[in-house]
Motif scaffolding. Structure first.
Motif, PDB file in Angstrom:
ATOM      1  N   ALA A 232     -44.170  49.307 -55.721  1.00  0.00           N
ATOM      2  CA  ALA A 232     -42.809  49.538 -55.588  1.00  0.00           C
ATOM      3  C   ALA A 232     -42.025  48.485 -56.169  1.00  0.00           C
ATOM      4  O   ALA A 232     -41.040  48.152 -55.894  1.00  0.00           O
ATOM      5  CB  ALA A 232     -42.512  49.273 -54.003  1.00  0.00           C
ATOM      6  N   GLU A 233     -42.427  48.310 -57.348  1.00  0.00           N
ATOM      7  CA  GLU A 233     -41.637  47.231 -58.198  1.00  0.00           C
ATOM      8  C   GLU A 233     -40.198  47.741 -58.522  1.00  0.00           C
ATOM      9  O   GLU A 233     -39.666  46.901 -59.258  1.00  0.00           O
ATOM     10  CB  GLU A 233     -42.560  47.015 -59.574  1.00  0.00           C
ATOM     11  CG  GLU A 233     -42.649  48.277 -60.599  1.00  0.00           C
ATOM     12  CD  GLU A 233     -43.694  48.097 -61.673  1.00  0.00           C
ATOM     13  OE1 GLU A 233     -43.499  49.270 -62.463  1.00  0.00           O
ATOM     14  OE2 GLU A 233     -44.002  46.913 -61.801  1.00  0.00           O
ATOM     15  N   ASP A 234     -40.026  49.032 -58.497  1.00  0.00           N
ATOM     16  CA  ASP A 234     -38.637  49.456 -58.794  1.00  0.00           C
ATOM     17  C   ASP A 234     -37.473  49.380 -57.648  1.00  0.00           C
ATOM     18  O   ASP A 234     -36.523  49.658 -57.883  1.00  0.00           O
ATOM     19  CB  ASP A 234     -38.559  50.854 -59.059  1.00  0.00           C
ATOM     20  CG  ASP A 234     -39.383  51.200 -60.613  1.00  0.00           C
ATOM     21  OD1 ASP A 234     -39.467  50.301 -61.250  1.00  0.00           O
ATOM     22  OD2 ASP A 234     -39.747  52.335 -60.661  1.00  0.00           O
ATOM     23  N   ALA A 235     -38.127  48.768 -56.417  1.00  0.00           N
ATOM     24  CA  ALA A 235     -37.100  48.273 -55.440  1.00  0.00           C
ATOM     25  C   ALA A 235     -37.228  46.724 -55.207  1.00  0.00           C
ATOM     26  O   ALA A 235     -38.145  46.104 -55.742  1.00  0.00           O
ATOM     27  CB  ALA A 235     -37.687  49.226 -54.064  1.00  0.00           C
TER      28      ALA A 235
ATOM     29  N   VAL B  40     -36.948  44.745 -42.293  1.00  0.00           N
ATOM     30  CA  VAL B  40     -36.695  44.464 -43.863  1.00  0.00           C
ATOM     31  C   VAL B  40     -35.855  45.460 -44.477  1.00  0.00           C
ATOM     32  O   VAL B  40     -35.842  46.598 -44.210  1.00  0.00           O
ATOM     33  CB  VAL B  40     -38.239  44.634 -44.505  1.00  0.00           C
ATOM     34  CG1 VAL B  40     -37.756  44.140 -46.007  1.00  0.00           C
ATOM     35  CG2 VAL B  40     -39.133  43.774 -43.814  1.00  0.00           C
ATOM     36  N   THR B  41     -34.764  44.657 -44.921  1.00  0.00           N
ATOM     37  CA  THR B  41     -33.887  45.588 -45.722  1.00  0.00           C
ATOM     38  C   THR B  41     -34.291  45.614 -47.379  1.00  0.00           C
ATOM     39  O   THR B  41     -34.382  44.692 -47.877  1.00  0.00           O
ATOM     40  CB  THR B  41     -32.552  45.124 -45.747  1.00  0.00           C
ATOM     41  OG1 THR B  41     -32.184  44.862 -44.417  1.00  0.00           O
ATOM     42  CG2 THR B  41     -31.366  45.919 -46.615  1.00  0.00           C
ATOM     43  N   VAL B  42     -34.604  47.083 -47.857  1.00  0.00           N
ATOM     44  CA  VAL B  42     -34.926  47.233 -49.017  1.00  0.00           C
ATOM     45  C   VAL B  42     -33.753  47.876 -49.902  1.00  0.00           C
ATOM     46  O   VAL B  42     -33.135  48.786 -49.505  1.00  0.00           O
ATOM     47  CB  VAL B  42     -36.148  47.910 -48.996  1.00  0.00           C
ATOM     48  CG1 VAL B  42     -36.648  48.185 -50.512  1.00  0.00           C
ATOM     49  CG2 VAL B  42     -37.515  47.040 -48.576  1.00  0.00           C
ATOM     50  N   LYS B  43     -33.504  47.524 -51.175  1.00  0.00           N
ATOM     51  CA  LYS B  43     -32.646  48.025 -52.137  1.00  0.00           C
ATOM     52  C   LYS B  43     -33.515  48.888 -53.236  1.00  0.00           C
ATOM     53  O   LYS B  43     -34.360  48.259 -53.675  1.00  0.00           O
ATOM     54  CB  LYS B  43     -31.620  47.113 -52.595  1.00  0.00           C
ATOM     55  CG  LYS B  43     -30.463  47.648 -53.616  1.00  0.00           C
ATOM     56  CD  LYS B  43     -29.545  46.583 -53.979  1.00  0.00           C
ATOM     57  CE  LYS B  43     -28.252  47.489 -54.763  1.00  0.00           C
ATOM     58  NZ  LYS B  43     -27.458  46.355 -55.045  1.00  0.00           N
ATOM     59  N   GLY B  44     -33.020  50.263 -53.377  1.00  0.00           N
ATOM     60  CA  GLY B  44     -33.649  50.951 -54.502  1.00  0.00           C
ATOM     61  C   GLY B  44     -33.111  52.206 -54.754  1.00  0.00           C
ATOM     62  O   GLY B  44     -32.156  52.584 -53.878  1.00  0.00           O
ATOM     63  N   LYS B  45     -33.584  53.030 -55.684  1.00  0.00           N
ATOM     64  CA  LYS B  45     -33.322  54.482 -55.924  1.00  0.00           C
ATOM     65  C   LYS B  45     -33.507  55.189 -54.521  1.00  0.00           C
ATOM     66  O   LYS B  45     -34.744  54.782 -53.777  1.00  0.00           O
ATOM     67  CB  LYS B  45     -34.149  54.980 -56.985  1.00  0.00           C
ATOM     68  CG  LYS B  45     -33.841  54.402 -58.374  1.00  0.00           C
ATOM     69  CD  LYS B  45     -32.520  54.586 -58.852  1.00  0.00           C
ATOM     70  CE  LYS B  45     -32.030  53.933 -60.114  1.00  0.00           C
ATOM     71  NZ  LYS B  45     -30.747  54.312 -60.690  1.00  0.00           N
ATOM     72  N   SER B  46     -32.744  56.173 -54.165  1.00  0.00           N
ATOM     73  CA  SER B  46     -32.941  56.593 -52.935  1.00  0.00           C
ATOM     74  C   SER B  46     -34.038  57.538 -52.865  1.00  0.00           C
ATOM     75  O   SER B  46     -34.777  57.385 -51.813  1.00  0.00           O
ATOM     76  CB  SER B  46     -31.619  57.579 -52.589  1.00  0.00           C
ATOM     77  OG  SER B  46     -31.551  58.480 -53.525  1.00  0.00           O
ATOM     78  N   TYR B  47     -34.696  58.074 -53.719  1.00  0.00           N
ATOM     79  CA  TYR B  47     -35.975  58.844 -53.882  1.00  0.00           C
ATOM     80  C   TYR B  47     -36.890  57.757 -53.689  1.00  0.00           C
ATOM     81  O   TYR B  47     -38.168  58.420 -53.201  1.00  0.00           O
ATOM     82  CB  TYR B  47     -36.028  59.625 -55.042  1.00  0.00           C
ATOM     83  CG  TYR B  47     -36.300  58.752 -56.423  1.00  0.00           C
ATOM     84  CD1 TYR B  47     -37.826  58.744 -56.814  1.00  0.00           C
ATOM     85  CD2 TYR B  47     -35.325  58.333 -57.308  1.00  0.00           C
ATOM     86  CE1 TYR B  47     -38.044  58.149 -58.069  1.00  0.00           C
ATOM     87  CE2 TYR B  47     -35.711  57.888 -58.361  1.00  0.00           C
ATOM     88  CZ  TYR B  47     -36.801  57.510 -58.727  1.00  0.00           C
ATOM     89  OH  TYR B  47     -37.109  56.838 -59.845  1.00  0.00           O
ATOM     90  N   ILE B  48     -37.011  56.565 -54.071  1.00  0.00           N
ATOM     91  CA  ILE B  48     -37.855  55.557 -53.688  1.00  0.00           C
ATOM     92  C   ILE B  48     -37.972  55.225 -52.286  1.00  0.00           C
ATOM     93  O   ILE B  48     -39.080  55.215 -51.882  1.00  0.00           O
ATOM     94  CB  ILE B  48     -37.638  54.642 -54.659  1.00  0.00           C
ATOM     95  CG1 ILE B  48     -38.022  54.905 -56.223  1.00  0.00           C
ATOM     96  CG2 ILE B  48     -38.934  53.327 -54.417  1.00  0.00           C
ATOM     97  CD1 ILE B  48     -37.793  53.983 -57.417  1.00  0.00           C
TER      98      ILE B  48
ATOM     99  N   PRO C  85     -28.030  57.142 -57.551  1.00  0.00           N
ATOM    100  CA  PRO C  85     -27.446  55.879 -57.173  1.00  0.00           C
ATOM    101  C   PRO C  85     -28.335  55.137 -56.258  1.00  0.00           C
ATOM    102  O   PRO C  85     -29.202  55.761 -55.514  1.00  0.00           O
ATOM    103  CB  PRO C  85     -26.181  56.144 -56.475  1.00  0.00           C
ATOM    104  CG  PRO C  85     -26.361  57.546 -55.658  1.00  0.00           C
ATOM    105  CD  PRO C  85     -27.187  58.264 -56.842  1.00  0.00           C
ATOM    106  N   GLU C  86     -28.199  53.585 -56.552  1.00  0.00           N
ATOM    107  CA  GLU C  86     -29.184  52.836 -55.395  1.00  0.00           C
ATOM    108  C   GLU C  86     -28.678  52.821 -54.025  1.00  0.00           C
ATOM    109  O   GLU C  86     -27.419  52.983 -53.756  1.00  0.00           O
ATOM    110  CB  GLU C  86     -29.243  51.391 -56.026  1.00  0.00           C
ATOM    111  CG  GLU C  86     -30.108  51.268 -57.336  1.00  0.00           C
ATOM    112  CD  GLU C  86     -30.007  49.741 -57.644  1.00  0.00           C
ATOM    113  OE1 GLU C  86     -29.318  49.045 -57.228  1.00  0.00           O
ATOM    114  OE2 GLU C  86     -31.183  49.585 -58.451  1.00  0.00           O
ATOM    115  N   THR C  87     -29.403  52.738 -53.111  1.00  0.00           N
ATOM    116  CA  THR C  87     -29.397  52.655 -51.807  1.00  0.00           C
ATOM    117  C   THR C  87     -29.722  51.736 -51.090  1.00  0.00           C
ATOM    118  O   THR C  87     -30.943  51.265 -51.467  1.00  0.00           O
ATOM    119  CB  THR C  87     -29.481  53.955 -51.142  1.00  0.00           C
ATOM    120  OG1 THR C  87     -28.967  53.999 -49.786  1.00  0.00           O
ATOM    121  CG2 THR C  87     -31.122  54.257 -51.109  1.00  0.00           C
TER     122      THR C  87
END
Length: 272
Positions: A132-135, A87-95, A50-52
């Motif tokens: 980091a394009e996936d976030a 800075v707040t970043v959203k993405g897969k937790s492993y990323i 899940p995204e975090t």
């Protein structure tokens, strides 16, 4: 003895028998199954995690001054130049939880609008590197930073001494403190022209913190003074190879009542 020729079909049979023999080896089948299971688990975890959201604190703002518009116009950058943003970043937790992910966050400010001297409120640009394009960035704590640009200036001023009496200072009994003397007549100050032009005088300040019973020579602090007490000159500097000293002269003063004795005094004269 005539050598037996091995046909292509015989080679395929040997390979088939070898592969079948591997499958019949329980240890090899077990190891192969574990490897396949790990690869499958890793693939599923990557796509099903899940995204975090994660907050990266104190990301330094990059101010590329050299080669910028104000730099080419002869200005210098004064005051605070160390700015940081959360800075707040959203993405897969492993990323986003990767220990090196913060290196992909780039905070910059454009100086192209700075064409005259003054204080500018400039907008921030916060982006992620291509790696980091996936976030994605969802928020950052500051939208603007203030930067002060001005032409550098230097001016020479007469300097006078100022002696402050701090806690613990006293003058020993019988001693007199005379007017202080400065080791130089003038000092040269450098800084932004807007501040240099507001200076009306300069003082060499020293502090007395203990009982004074002899002449003291102290290293002074150079303090620029404006027309009002509210004016401050935080970007003005006194730079010299030799420090400025203030000498505080002290002399001893006492009253003596002399006794006069006359010799060969006339008999008719009376001494009171």
């Amino acid at each position: 003895v005539k050598a037996r020729e091995i046909s292509m079909s015989d080679t395929k049979k040997v390979k088939k028998l070898s592969f079948s023999a591997l499958l019949e080896n329980n240890k090899i089948v077990f190891v192969f199954s574990v490897i396949v299971a790990i690869l499958c688990w890793f693939a599923v975890s990557m796509y099903q995690t899940p995204e975090t959201e994660k907050v990266f604190q104190d990301v330094k703002v990059q101010i590329n001054f050299e080669g910028s518009t104000p730099y080419n116009n002869g200005f210098e950058l004064y005051g605070n130049t160390d700015y940081y943003v959360d800075v707040t970043v959203k993405g897969k937790s492993y990323i986003v939880n990767d220990s090196s992910f913060s290196e992909n966050i780039v905070a910059t400010v454009s100086l192209s609008s700075v064409t005259t001297a003054g204080v500018y409120s400039l907008p921030l640009s916060v982006k992620l590197a291509e790696e980091a394009e996936d976030a994605e960035i969802t928020n950052f704590s500051s939208n603007y930073i203030e930067l002060y640009f001005d032409e550098p200036a230097a001016k020479t001023f007469d300097v006078s001494a100022e002696v402050e009496e701090d806690k613990g200072y006293s003058l020993a009994e019988g001693f007199i403190r005379e007017n202080p003397r400065v080791s130089v007549d003038t000092v040269t100050l450098t800084g932004p022209s807007l501040e240099i032009n507001k200076i009306v005088s300069v003082k060499a300040v020293v502090s007395l913190t203990e009982e004074l019973s002899s002449t003291q020579t102290l290293e002074a602090t150079i303090v620029p003074v404006g027309a009002t007490d509210k004016q401050t000159f935080t970007n003005v500097k006194f730079e010299s190879d030799e420090p400025v000293y203030v000498t505080v002269p002290v002399t001893f003063s006492a009253e003596y009542k002399p006794t006069v004795t006359f010799t060969n005094m006339p008999a008719a004269y009376k001494a009171d």
